[in-house]
Write an enzyme that holds these catalytic residues in place. Structure first.
Site, short mmCIF file in Angstrom:
data_model
loop_
_atom_site.label_atom_id
_atom_site.label_comp_id
_atom_site.label_asym_id
_atom_site.label_seq_id
_atom_site.Cartn_x
_atom_site.Cartn_y
_atom_site.Cartn_z
N GLU A 196 4.09 13.34 -19.35
CA GLU A 196 3.67 14.63 -18.78
C GLU A 196 4.74 15.12 -17.80
OE1 GLU A 196 -0.37 14.60 -17.37
OE2 GLU A 196 -1.03 13.37 -19.01
N TRP A 249 -11.39 12.68 -22.46
CA TRP A 249 -10.99 12.12 -21.17
C TRP A 249 -12.20 12.24 -20.26
CZ3 TRP A 249 -6.98 9.29 -19.48
CH2 TRP A 249 -7.02 8.97 -18.12
#
Ligand SMILES: *[C@@H]1O[C@H](CO)[C@@H](O)[C@H](O)[C@H]1NC(C)=O
Ligand SMILES: *[C@@H]1O[C@H](CO)[C@@H](O)[C@H](O)[C@H]1NC(C)=O
Length: 384
Positions: free
Chosen positions: A144, A357
């Site tokens: 990320e 998630w």
């Protein structure tokens, strides 16, 4: 008679298989074992029949390209790796995947390793050895993000090279490669060659959430399914699940490889004026921390349903997501209803499945009255 029974057994087995053909890719956030009381979540709390894939989050990356264990006490001291692997005894079809990266790992080390042929090879060898040592069924990369947060422009091409060099030897051993990728269009434009990403992954987990949060100073839902009529600019109109998924599809990603990212959590704010909770109303920072997740501006679905069920509930008809409010506290999250709609949206686009998630903030204990894991159960019920 026997033939008929066999035929029936075969047909029903086939129906079970085809009814659950979609991927349900569940992140197991290993640090949640340290949460207090009802929030404590361990590998032994995982229901091995609600996910097709469990992604162990996270290991890190060493500067030499090696897999770096971030919490050895959790992994081996508390025996969580063995507990996780033992879930396969209850569901032999379950795949358990090693996930590397995450927000806190940043981008710089990944950028440096991806740029060097030698470091890339060191990473591939270290990943293969680690996966083999513990018996994982594949590898998941959560960089990320390429070209951002300390990365460089060359990351876009190097990311594809790295994925290709990981995928070939993994696939040769019958193991899979997935990655978590951004669902924000502006971020995707910086980071990805989407046809290349799609070609070099077995699964693409698109993180269509965190569009808004306490990193901004106004009210916004973390993962609206659709835009609101209050979204005025072109950018505001793209900060939603449907726009993110459609972007990946329009740019040429294989729909069957895409898993729509779903949250069992939410994000919240302290309103500047409790009388104004509308989208884009001013805020003074994040909502108060919940007792389990213990982070300002973030909340688990389990905390919402167990502890804040008396707050005022509002369903946003345009964005197709709920929020709750109490005084100056405003929390936007997903419940069974919004998750059903997102799953039906994924079905309508012919996607491969859903990524979640994360396991630990569903109502995994079934405290709120709809049975254990109401969010995961909803996903399994509605996914094609
Ligand atoms: C909010 O509205 C109520 C009722 O209209 C009013 O009594 C109160 O003063 C308002 N609060 C603020 C902070 O403006
Ligand atoms: C609430 O805040 C928004 C955004 O600043 C503003 O446009 C709107 O007029 C406000 N509404 C009320 C009732 O104060």
């Amino acid at each position: 008679m026997t033939k008929l029974l066999l035929l029936l057994a075969f047909t029903s087995a086939f129906m079970v298989l085809s009814a659950s053909a979609g991927n349900v890719v569940c992140y197991f956030a290993s640090w949640t074992i340290y949460r207090p009381d009802n929030g404590k979540y361990t590998a032994l709390d995982v229901d091995p029949n609600l996910c097709t894939h469990i992604l162990y989050a996270f290991v890190g990356l060493g500067e030499d390209g090696s897999v770096r264990v971030l919490d050895d006490w959790e992994l081996t001291g508390l025996d969580e790796m063995n507990h996780l692997m033992s879930l396969k005894e209850q569901n032999p079809n379950l795949k358990i995947i090693l996930s590397m990266g995450g927000w806190n790992e940043g981008s710089q080390k990944y950028s440096a390793v991806a740029a060097s042929p030698g470091l890339r090879q060191a990473m591939v060898q270290s990943v293969l050895a680690f996966v083999d040592q513990y018996g994982f069924d594949g590898f998941d990369l959560d960089w990320e993000y390429p070209c951002q947060r300390g990365g460089v422009d060359e990351d876009k091409a190097n990311f594809i090279t790295l994925l290709g060099e990981l995928k070939a030897p993994l696939n040769e051993k019958g193991l899979i490669l997935s990655a978590a990728v951004s669902g924000g269009i502006a971020s995707c434009e910086l980071s990805y060659d989407i046809p290349g990403v799609s070609e070099n992954l077995d699964m693409i987990n698109v993180m269509v959430y965190d569009f808004h949060g306490a990193f901004e100073s106004f009210v916004g839902h973390y993962a609206p399914l659709y835009a609101s009529s209050l979204d005025a600019t072109d950018e505001q109109k793209t900060l939603n699940v449907a726009a993110g998924i459609e972007y990946w599809l329009d740019q040429g990603a294989d729909p069957k490889k895409i898993n729509i990212g779903l949250g069992t959590y939410g994000r919240g704010f302290a309103l500047a004026d409790p009388n104004n909770s509308s989208l884009y109303a001013a805020t003074y920072g994040g909502s108060e921390a919940g007792p389990y997740t213990r982070a300002m501006g973030v909340i688990g679905y389990n905390e919402v349903c167990e502890l804040y069920s008396s707050w005022e509930y509002t369903w946003d008809d345009e964005q197709q997501v709920p929020h709750i409010q109490n005084g100056n506290q405003w929390l936007g999250y997903d419940d069974e209803k919004s998750i059903q709609l997102k799953v039906e949206y994924a079905n309508s686009k012919g996607l491969g499945g859903a990524m979640v998630w994360s396991l630990d903030t569903d109502d995994f204990r079934g405290i709120c009255g709809n049975g254990p894991y109401p969010i995961l159960t909803t996903i399994n019920k509605y996914l094609n």
